[in-house]
Enzyme design. Structure first.
Site, PDB file in Angstrom:
ATOM      1  N   GLY A  65      28.894  56.882  61.469  1.00 36.99           N
ATOM      2  CA  GLY A  65      28.921  57.759  60.312  1.00 36.99           C
ATOM      3  C   GLY A  65      27.654  58.524  60.025  1.00 36.99           C
ATOM      4  O   GLY A  65      27.547  59.224  59.015  1.00 36.99           O
TER       5      GLY A  65
ATOM      6  N   TRP B 252      26.296  61.219  61.425  1.00 38.61           N
ATOM      7  CA  TRP B 252      26.410  62.679  61.369  1.00 38.61           C
ATOM      8  C   TRP B 252      27.058  63.124  60.057  1.00 38.61           C
ATOM      9  O   TRP B 252      26.627  64.097  59.442  1.00 38.61           O
ATOM     10  CB  TRP B 252      27.223  63.179  62.563  1.00 38.61           C
TER      11      TRP B 252
ATOM     12  N   ASP C  64      37.849  58.080  64.414  1.00 42.47           N
ATOM     13  CA  ASP C  64      37.256  57.246  65.456  1.00 42.47           C
ATOM     14  C   ASP C  64      38.169  56.063  65.716  1.00 42.47           C
ATOM     15  O   ASP C  64      38.884  55.611  64.809  1.00 42.47           O
ATOM     16  CB  ASP C  64      35.865  56.745  65.049  1.00 42.47           C
TER      17      ASP C  64
ATOM     18  N   ASP D 255      43.021  56.957  67.659  1.00 41.29           N
ATOM     19  CA  ASP D 255      42.595  57.672  68.855  1.00 41.29           C
ATOM     20  C   ASP D 255      42.784  59.169  68.637  1.00 41.29           C
ATOM     21  O   ASP D 255      43.879  59.623  68.286  1.00 41.29           O
ATOM     22  CB  ASP D 255      43.437  57.197  70.036  1.00 41.29           C
TER      23      ASP D 255
ATOM     24  N   ASP E 298      30.992  63.831  68.811  1.00 35.61           N
ATOM     25  CA  ASP E 298      30.048  62.924  69.465  1.00 35.61           C
ATOM     26  C   ASP E 298      30.826  61.899  70.288  1.00 35.61           C
ATOM     27  O   ASP E 298      30.356  60.799  70.533  1.00 35.61           O
ATOM     28  CB  ASP E 298      29.164  62.242  68.425  1.00 35.61           C
TER      29      ASP E 298
ATOM     30  N   LYS F  19      29.119  66.522  72.503  1.00 37.00           N
ATOM     31  CA  LYS F  19      28.285  65.796  73.464  1.00 37.00           C
ATOM     32  C   LYS F  19      28.898  65.904  74.851  1.00 37.00           C
ATOM     33  O   LYS F  19      30.100  65.699  75.036  1.00 37.00           O
ATOM     34  CB  LYS F  19      28.173  64.329  73.061  1.00 37.00           C
TER      35      LYS F  19
END
Length: 232
Positions: free
Chosen positions: A75, A77, A94, A110, A134, A174
């Site tokens: 958490g 970000w 997440d 998911d 991320d 990312k």
């Protein structure tokens, strides 16, 4: 961020039930200035400073009203977004459980679940200014396979961004092994006016992670979900 600290480097003795690798990890954590700063400033992880540094370089958070955080755990970000833009609507997803964050709607599921994009878009309540990712696939130790699995998540995130971003919005994800592959970069360049790679200082030098920064979304790649339009 301030990287100063008092005292010398801390060393950790190998406990009876702790492996040498675990000991090295713990020692690195104890001596990491970003970890210490995160604890001092109330962030859940040192990763918060990656977004802070990317924002300082690319101006990602200024004026954002709606933000999606893919791979939100733990958490950090989302905390950065809420701190800079406290009125922003933030929606995160997440597989891992995430402790509640004030002003953030959380989904534990998911992202590749077929239901996820619609749930996120509905909770967002309008077109997004920024989609953050991320996400990284669980590694199996085979570099090529790990890279391909993570890039599949990045591509899925880009497709989702194309559905929910407002014109002019941004997608940050990312990537591994030095950056996004050529096909993904080509796709992003069709969608965005600017596509760059960056490795923020908070990203450890020995890490293979980089971030792709796609800004200036050229327009909806798909029709708006649920009749959504621009910001009022």
């Amino acid at each position: 961020m301030s990287r100063g600290g008092s005292g010398g480097r801390q060393r950790v003795r190998t406990a009876r039930n702790r492996s040498a690798a675990s000991t090295r990890w713990l020692e690195r954590q104890l001596n990491d200035p970003y970890v210490r700063q995160a604890k001092a400033e109330g962030y859940r992880s040192r990763a918060a400073y990656k977004l802070i540094e990317l924002d300082e370089r690319f101006g990602l958070l200024g004026g954002v009203q709606r933000v999606v955080d893919l791979g939100i755990a733990p958490g950090g970000w989302a905390q950065v977004v809420r701190k800079k833009m406290p009125k922003a609507v933030v929606v995160g997803i997440d597989l891992l459980p995430v402790a509640p964050i004030e002003g953030v709607t959380l989904f534990q599921m998911d992202f590749m679940d077929d239901r996820a994009p619609d749930l996120l878009a509905e909770a967002l309540g309008g077109q997004a200014d920024l989609v953050l990712s991320d996400m990284a696939a669980n590694t199996i130790g085979h570099a090529k396979t790990d890279h391909l699995r993570t890039m599949a998540l990045v591509e899925a995130g880009a497709d989702f961004a194309g559905q929910v971003l407002r014109p002019g919005g941004a997608y940050v994800a990312k990537v591994l092994a030095g950056g996004a592959d050529n096909d993904l970069v080509a796709t992003l360049k069709r969608m965005f006016s600017s596509v760059k790679h960056a490795k923020p200082p908070a990203s450890r030098k020995d890490s293979s992670e980089w971030y792709v920064i796609a800004q200036g979304f050229k327009g909806l790649a798909h029709p708006p979900r649920n009749g959504e339009g621009d910001h009022p």
